[in-house]
Scaffold this active site. Structure first.
Site, PDB file in Angstrom:
ATOM      1  N   ASN A   1      41.435 -29.745  10.927  1.00 52.17           N
ATOM      2  CA  ASN A   1      41.716 -31.127  11.329  1.00 52.17           C
ATOM      3  C   ASN A   1      42.888 -31.665  10.522  1.00 52.17           C
ATOM      4  O   ASN A   1      42.888 -31.555   9.294  1.00 52.17           O
ATOM      5  CB  ASN A   1      40.506 -32.029  11.075  1.00 52.17           C
ATOM      6  CG  ASN A   1      40.718 -33.426  11.646  1.00 52.17           C
ATOM      7  OD1 ASN A   1      40.861 -33.572  12.848  1.00 52.17           O
ATOM      8  ND2 ASN A   1      40.776 -34.427  10.790  1.00 52.17           N
ATOM      9  N   GLU A   2      43.875 -32.193  11.216  1.00 54.24           N
ATOM     10  CA  GLU A   2      45.019 -32.824  10.536  1.00 54.24           C
ATOM     11  C   GLU A   2      45.413 -32.060   9.287  1.00 54.24           C
ATOM     12  O   GLU A   2      45.331 -32.574   8.156  1.00 54.24           O
ATOM     13  CB  GLU A   2      44.705 -34.285  10.207  1.00 54.24           C
ATOM     14  CG  GLU A   2      44.662 -35.164  11.434  1.00 54.24           C
ATOM     15  CD  GLU A   2      44.601 -36.650  11.107  1.00 54.24           C
ATOM     16  OE1 GLU A   2      44.225 -37.012   9.982  1.00 54.24           O
ATOM     17  OE2 GLU A   2      44.924 -37.444  12.004  1.00 54.24           O
TER      18      GLU A   2
ATOM     19  N   GLU B   1      33.908 -43.821   6.677  1.00 52.73           N
ATOM     20  CA  GLU B   1      34.567 -44.365   7.863  1.00 52.73           C
ATOM     21  C   GLU B   1      33.649 -45.270   8.690  1.00 52.73           C
ATOM     22  O   GLU B   1      33.845 -45.444   9.881  1.00 52.73           O
ATOM     23  CB  GLU B   1      35.168 -43.220   8.677  1.00 52.73           C
ATOM     24  CG  GLU B   1      36.190 -42.475   7.819  1.00 52.73           C
ATOM     25  CD  GLU B   1      37.067 -41.502   8.574  1.00 52.73           C
ATOM     26  OE1 GLU B   1      38.283 -41.758   8.641  1.00 52.73           O
ATOM     27  OE2 GLU B   1      36.551 -40.497   9.067  1.00 52.73           O
TER      28      GLU B   1
ATOM     29  N   GLU C   1      43.395 -38.173  18.925  1.00 53.79           N
ATOM     30  CA  GLU C   1      42.763 -39.347  18.315  1.00 53.79           C
ATOM     31  C   GLU C   1      43.670 -40.561  18.391  1.00 53.79           C
ATOM     32  O   GLU C   1      44.860 -40.459  18.118  1.00 53.79           O
ATOM     33  CB  GLU C   1      42.529 -39.128  16.810  1.00 53.79           C
ATOM     34  CG  GLU C   1      41.598 -38.051  16.424  1.00 53.79           C
ATOM     35  CD  GLU C   1      41.492 -37.961  14.887  1.00 53.79           C
ATOM     36  OE1 GLU C   1      41.818 -38.938  14.179  1.00 53.79           O
ATOM     37  OE2 GLU C   1      41.110 -36.898  14.411  1.00 53.79           O
TER      38      GLU C   1
ATOM     39  N   TRP D   1      41.703 -47.817   6.825  1.00 51.48           N
ATOM     40  CA  TRP D   1      42.437 -47.231   5.701  1.00 51.48           C
ATOM     41  C   TRP D   1      43.686 -48.022   5.321  1.00 51.48           C
ATOM     42  O   TRP D   1      44.541 -47.541   4.599  1.00 51.48           O
ATOM     43  CB  TRP D   1      42.771 -45.762   5.962  1.00 51.48           C
ATOM     44  CG  TRP D   1      43.131 -45.410   7.382  1.00 51.48           C
ATOM     45  CD1 TRP D   1      42.324 -44.787   8.292  1.00 51.48           C
ATOM     46  CD2 TRP D   1      44.384 -45.642   8.060  1.00 51.48           C
ATOM     47  NE1 TRP D   1      42.988 -44.612   9.485  1.00 51.48           N
ATOM     48  CE2 TRP D   1      44.240 -45.119   9.375  1.00 51.48           C
ATOM     49  CE3 TRP D   1      45.590 -46.227   7.694  1.00 51.48           C
ATOM     50  CZ2 TRP D   1      45.275 -45.176  10.307  1.00 51.48           C
ATOM     51  CZ3 TRP D   1      46.611 -46.289   8.634  1.00 51.48           C
ATOM     52  CH2 TRP D   1      46.446 -45.758   9.921  1.00 51.48           C
TER      53      TRP D   1
HETATM   54  C1  GLA Z   1      42.276 -39.073  10.991  1.00 52.39           C
HETATM   55  C2  GLA Z   1      41.161 -38.049  11.012  1.00 52.39           C
HETATM   56  C3  GLA Z   1      39.837 -38.617  11.446  1.00 52.39           C
HETATM   57  C4  GLA Z   1      39.637 -40.009  10.892  1.00 52.39           C
HETATM   58  C5  GLA Z   1      40.786 -40.865  11.340  1.00 52.39           C
HETATM   59  C6  GLA Z   1      40.626 -42.305  10.918  1.00 52.39           C
HETATM   60  O1  GLA Z   1      43.054 -39.082  12.101  1.00 52.39           O
HETATM   61  O2  GLA Z   1      41.452 -36.901  11.744  1.00 52.39           O
HETATM   62  O3  GLA Z   1      38.860 -37.737  10.953  1.00 52.39           O
HETATM   63  O4  GLA Z   1      39.607 -39.946   9.514  1.00 52.39           O
HETATM   64  O5  GLA Z   1      41.953 -40.385  10.754  1.00 52.39           O
HETATM   65  O6  GLA Z   1      41.683 -43.104  11.388  1.00 52.39           O
END
Ligand code: GLA
Length: 589
Positions: free
Chosen positions: A77-78, A284, A236, A244
């Site tokens: 992820n990211e 979150e 997303e 954040w």
């Molecule tokens: C990122 C992550 C998610 C979440 C979002 C919150 O994009 O991939 O898991 O933390 O930010 O904005």
């Protein structure tokens, strides 16, 4: 009817793993360990973490590869969101291996890094470190190579997981979510994109970035460029507030629909959200979701349901491509190099002029592809080269060829200055483009933040230079100050096209006029004649086309256009009326 894009669960190691192998933990530039208790606490070079991740992915793929709901794999992820750069000893060793592979010999590395300067010459690869905290400026090519190394290292991670998935569940597409957001600068996505079965990205609106609407459109165009023009997936975004930022306002009701279909207008065929049900606990819980804390009986969830209805009405648009005849060239490596240590001006931010240019063209209803300098340019009537500080010989030649073939090519200040080693191209700036532009710059004179300089038309800011037009028509020059008389905007006939040079950051109004002249010279027509604040983008599939009209204002608007609106079901002949915040998607006859 629900399918699953199953994540591989390798984004964040559990505490038992890092307790057993603390050497997995990443380390910051000054030697601080990043401990577990948050997420992504793993070193990108750690072989222990890589093996553990591969073992987990193998188990998951063995278990679920035949599950009927499995539609796609979402790897990790990211990547790099929190754990790059890592400066630990494992990374230091891996960096040396990467450098050996890149340069083959110490002599070549010493040359590329210019280590004769400041007594930095290496006599053994073992002496080389990541660019950890130093007394003053780092070696810029070392910094640039460390960024390349970090991006490559994580790409290997992705490919390692993808290989297992492709083996155990052939035919199921694999992706990882990019972060096409202004400000995220850790990965060279142009190198990652070809390895994605479908390019996916995340996009969040950031309060402090001016012009959130144009920023969204720009990043969507960056993503489409990464996808080579093919439809892409928004993995997303958020229905409302994030959690954040220092202060996290809610989105106005309706905005998430407008945001979503702005992404679709710019080529997304899928719209995803973080998160499904708003968490009750954890870091979150104050981040918005599809199903909010208030539950399904809420305006937010009704908006989400409405979004689903609209999406269902747009099925025929799927697979079509966005129409654009302007290219803006964008390169993460040029951005890395320009943001390196000890540069002429920190007030020239790499994507600033690219984004401004994109925004002003968008206001005219003109859609831009944002693409890598090595991309095929033959389809574009206009090619814009904004602050392309680092450029290879091949890419400079391809930009020149575009002008020769008949394109209007516009190069801005801080372009063509260095090669891929970050070595200055000698003999006058802008190095790679002096011949193409017929302009020779002898010295820069960046302006202090907030200062401006009078020009024969408009004003300049941020940047000015002592320049001569050696073989170009001067359209605007400096009217005052130390560089008075130097050209600020020039134009030169090249083959069947034209090469323009803009040597300063023109005020917005003058830049708008210059861009109008540029696209006028190329004969480009807008997707529609739009009033201020309305965006128009056309998607096309063979003979069929759809015109997206997006009203980003708080007022009703009218746009001259015709077609059958897939959202309201209404036919329009001649004029489309748009409520505040409304979207229309016209199937054109
Ligand atoms: C990122 C992550 C998610 C979440 C979002 C919150 O994009 O991939 O898991 O933390 O930010 O904005």
């Amino acid at each position: 009817g629900i399918a699953v894009d199953l994540a591989t669960a390798t984004a964040s190691p559990p505490p038992w793993l890092t307790a057993a192998y603390p050497e997995i933990l990443p380390v910051t530039i000054d030697g601080t360990t990043l401990y577990p208790g948050s997420r992504q606490s793993w070193c990108p070079s750690s072989p222990i973490f890589r093996d553990a991740a591969r073992a987990l992915v193998t188990q998951l793929a063995q278990r679920y590869h035949q599950h009927p709901a499995l539609a796609m794999w979402h790897v990790s992820n990211e990547y790099a969101c929190h754990n790059l750069p890592c400066y630990c000893d494992t990374c230091a060793a891996a960096f040396r291996v990467w450098l050996q592979r890149r340069y083959g010999s110490l002599d070549r590395l010493n040359h590329a890094w210019g280590t004769a300067f400041w007594s930095q010459r290496y006599t053994d690869f073992e002496q080389i470190l990541p660019p950890r905290t130093t007394p003053t400026f780092h070696n810029p090519t070392q910094v640039l190579d460390f960024k390349r190394f970090g991006s490559d290292t994580l790409l290997q991670h992705f490919l390692g997981e993808k290989e297992i998935l492709a083996d155990l569940s052939p035919g199921v597409p694999v992706t990882t979510n990019f972060m096409s957001m202004t400000g995220f600068r850790h990965l060279d996505y142009h190198q990652w994109a070809p390895h994605q079965d479908i390019v996916s990205t995340d996009h969040y609106l950031v309060n402090t970035l001016g012009h959130p609407g144009p920023e969204l459109s720009f990043q969507a165009d960056v993503t489409r460029g990464l996808a080579g023009g093919a439809p892409w997936l928004l993995m997303e975004h958020s229905t409302s507030a994030v959690n954040w930022q220092p202060v996290n306002p809610a989105k106005a009701l309706g905005q998430t629909i407008l945001d979503s279909f702005t992404h679709v207008a710019h080529g997304a065929d899928t719209i995803g959200f973080f998160q499904w049900r708003q968490s009750r606990a954890g870091a979150e819980k104050w981040h918005s979701a599809l199903v909010p804390h208030a539950g399904a009986d809420s305006a937010r969830f009704r908006e989400v349901a409405r979004l689903g209805e609209i999406a269902a009405a747009l099925g025929e648009v799927k697979g079509s491509r966005v129409e654009a005849s302007v290219a803006i060239l964008y390169d993460f490596q040029a951005q890395w190099a320009w943001s390196g240590p000890a540069m002429p001006s920190a007030d020239v931010d790499y994507p600033e002029i690219a984004q401004l240019t994109h925004r002003l063209l968008r206001e005219r209803g003109i859609t831009c592809d944002v693409i890598h300098p090595s991309a095929e340019l033959s389809a574009y009537a206009v090619v814009i080269v904004p602050t392309l500080y680092l450029v290879t010989d091949d890419d400079a030649a391809s930009i020149r060829a575009a002008a020769e073939r008949g394109a209007q090519v516009l190069v801005t200040y801080v372009s063509g200055l260095v090669d891929e080693n970050d070595h200055v191209r000698l003999g006058g700036y802008p190095g790679a483009f002096t011949d193409l532009l017929g302009v020779r710059v002898e010295e820069f004179n960046p302006l202090l933040p907030g200062d401006s300089v009078a020009l024969t038309r408009g004003t300049g800011a941020r940047w000015s230079e002592f320049a001569t037009a050696t073989d170009a028509e001067v359209l605007i020059s400096y009217a005052a100050g130390p560089v008075a008389g130097s050209p600020a905007l020039t134009r030169r006939r090249v083959g069947s096209g034209t090469a323009w040079y803009a040597g300063t950051r023109f005020d917005d109004d003058t830049w708008r006029e210059i861009l109008a002249d540029l696209v006028g010279a190329a004969g480009i027509r807008p997707a529609a004649q739009v009033p201020a604040g309305v965006e128009a983008v056309r998607r096309r599939s063979g003979e069929r086309s759809w015109l997206f009209l997006l009203n980003h204002t708080d007022e009703p608007q009218q746009v001259p256009a015709s077609g059958h609106d897939l959202i309201s079901g209404q036919p329009y002949a001649g004029v489309v009326a748009l409520e505040p915040g409304a979207v229309a998607v016209l199937r054109e006859e």
